[in-house]
Design a protein around this motif. Structure first.
Motif, mmCIF file in Angstrom:
data_model
loop_
_atom_site.group_PDB
_atom_site.id
_atom_site.type_symbol
_atom_site.label_atom_id
_atom_site.label_comp_id
_atom_site.label_asym_id
_atom_site.label_seq_id
_atom_site.Cartn_x
_atom_site.Cartn_y
_atom_site.Cartn_z
ATOM 1 N N ALA A 135 -2.481 -16.970 -7.365
ATOM 2 C CA ALA A 135 -3.286 -17.455 -8.497
ATOM 3 C C ALA A 135 -2.595 -18.679 -9.093
ATOM 4 O O ALA A 135 -1.391 -18.874 -8.908
ATOM 5 N N TYR A 161 -11.300 -20.284 -4.839
ATOM 6 C CA TYR A 161 -10.644 -20.320 -6.157
ATOM 7 C C TYR A 161 -10.556 -21.759 -6.696
ATOM 8 O O TYR A 161 -9.489 -22.233 -7.063
ATOM 9 N N ARG A 205 -5.635 -14.412 -22.327
ATOM 10 C CA ARG A 205 -6.302 -15.700 -22.524
ATOM 11 C C ARG A 205 -6.057 -16.165 -23.953
ATOM 12 O O ARG A 205 -6.336 -15.445 -24.905
ATOM 13 N N PHE A 217 -6.787 -10.153 -24.324
ATOM 14 C CA PHE A 217 -6.441 -9.592 -23.003
ATOM 15 C C PHE A 217 -7.243 -8.316 -22.777
ATOM 16 O O PHE A 217 -7.835 -7.749 -23.703
ATOM 17 N N THR A 276 1.073 -10.615 -12.714
ATOM 18 C CA THR A 276 -0.271 -10.482 -12.143
ATOM 19 C C THR A 276 -1.282 -11.512 -12.645
ATOM 20 O O THR A 276 -2.210 -11.851 -11.930
ATOM 21 N N ARG A 277 -1.130 -12.012 -13.874
ATOM 22 C CA ARG A 277 -2.066 -12.995 -14.430
ATOM 23 C C ARG A 277 -1.293 -13.976 -15.306
ATOM 24 O O ARG A 277 -0.216 -13.660 -15.802
ATOM 25 N N GLU A 297 -3.081 -22.066 -12.400
ATOM 26 C CA GLU A 297 -3.835 -22.646 -13.514
ATOM 27 C C GLU A 297 -3.235 -24.004 -13.882
ATOM 28 O O GLU A 297 -2.016 -24.160 -13.934
ATOM 29 N N SER A 323 -1.774 -17.576 -18.234
ATOM 30 C CA SER A 323 -2.650 -18.418 -19.049
ATOM 31 C C SER A 323 -1.800 -19.376 -19.873
ATOM 32 O O SER A 323 -0.906 -18.954 -20.599
ATOM 33 N N THR A 344 -3.691 -6.611 -19.256
ATOM 34 C CA THR A 344 -3.709 -7.671 -18.257
ATOM 35 C C THR A 344 -4.654 -8.802 -18.649
ATOM 36 O O THR A 344 -5.359 -8.723 -19.654
ATOM 37 N N ASP A 345 -4.633 -9.861 -17.828
ATOM 38 C CA ASP A 345 -5.545 -10.998 -17.942
ATOM 39 C C ASP A 345 -5.529 -11.644 -19.336
ATOM 40 O O ASP A 345 -6.564 -11.759 -19.997
ATOM 41 N N TYR A 373 1.481 -14.170 -19.860
ATOM 42 C CA TYR A 373 1.309 -13.557 -18.543
ATOM 43 C C TYR A 373 1.356 -12.041 -18.668
ATOM 44 O O TYR A 373 1.938 -11.484 -19.598
ATOM 45 N N SER A 374 0.698 -11.391 -17.722
ATOM 46 C CA SER A 374 0.763 -9.935 -17.653
ATOM 47 C C SER A 374 1.750 -9.568 -16.554
ATOM 48 O O SER A 374 1.808 -10.214 -15.504
#
Length: 288
Positions: A159, A106, A277, A287, A224-225, A161, A227, A274-275, A237-238
């Motif tokens: 995770a 990662y 950006r 997302f 879970t995610r 960032e 950005s 989710t996810d 975030y999710s």
């Protein structure tokens, strides 16, 4: 109705991928079995296991370098070891940045392109103490040298960032076990009560140079995610109600201000959201 049709398409895509992967392995097994029949000197399973594979490719901010992960089997530990390599985009020359006993993976470039943060399962003596090593964030200079450990999360990091200015790192880590749970673990009393006492993954921020992390948000929910917004003021975030897999179909997208932890909802309709950006101008969030 539009939302339902999107969900159905996503389900079809997921099923297709699973079927495709299964088909590949079935075909591979057939070819191995049929090799002697056709007199073809093909690959054996052992030969396939010796192959190294590259993945998790990340291009540097200025586009001059590429960092990636190389996986190779370690038969003594019975695991796949993953190490991080650096390549020059112009010449193609490569440099192995890490050579840990387990997995380094990662990789993520710092905004100035001078450092690479990554996740690692390095033990630091914990295995000698009978403890399973936890995944933490480590940082290494692009020029090489020894990697420096950034986090010391009791349950590890899933995770992370970099912030846009490179001064902070946001990451996800699960709740640490309670004192009662630790005592029961020492007694090998490892029973669990299903759907109770969830360990949620929560959002944290830590200075890039190290220090004490700060938890963002106090909601009992599973993140879970994440950005960062382009200006570094918010993190999208999710989040889902629990860590259970099927609760991923009841996830939402939110944003939290780093300074005062005020939150706002971005996507709240029922479904798998989710996810997230951020767009480069910070005006919209995409997302899945």
């Amino acid at each position: 109705e539009a939302d339902e049709s999107v969900s159905l398409k996503e389900v079809k895509v997921i099923r297709t991928k699973k079927i495709t992967l299964l088909s590949v392995w079935i075909l591979f097994g057939f070819l191995l079995a049929a090799r002697p029949v056709f007199g073809v000197a093909g690959l054996t399973v052992e030969e396939v296991m010796k192959d190294r594979a590259a993945s998790q490719v990340q291009v540097s901010p200025d586009g001059s370098k590429i960092v990636f992960v190389v996986s190779s089997p370690d038969y003594k530990l019975d695991v796949y070891r993953r190490n991080i390599f650096l390549a020059d985009a112009a010449s193609g020359q490569t440099l192995q940045l890490t050579n840990g006993p387990r997995s380094d993976f990662y990789p993520r470039w710092s905004p100035d392109g001078k450092q690479i943060a990554f996740l690692s399962e390095r033990s630091e003596g914990t295995e000698a103490e009978g403890k399973k090593p936890k995944t933490q964030i480590w940082v290494i200079s692009v020029g090489g040298g020894e990697a420096q450990k950034l986090t010391d999360a009791e349950e590890g990091v899933s995770a992370f960032e970099w912030s846009p200015d490179g001064k902070s790192v946001a990451y996800l880590s699960a709740d640490r076990p309670t004192e009662d749970e630790k005592k029961r673990e020492k007694r090998k009393d490892d029973w669990i009560e299903v759907d109770k006492a969830f360990r949620f993954a929560r959002l944290y921020v830590i200075a890039a140079g190290g220090g004490k992390p700060r938890q963002l948000g106090k909601e009992d929910a599973h993140v879970t995610r994440l950005s960062w917004s382009p200006d570094g003021s918010e993190i999208a975030y999710s989040v889902q109600p629990t860590p259970k897999v099927h609760d991923g179909f009841h996830s939402k997208i939110r944003a939290i201000k780093v300074a005062d932890e005020t939150t706002r909802d971005l996507a709240t309709w029922d479904g798998a959201n989710t996810d997230p950006r951020w767009s480069p101008d910070g005006k919209t969030v995409a997302f899945l």
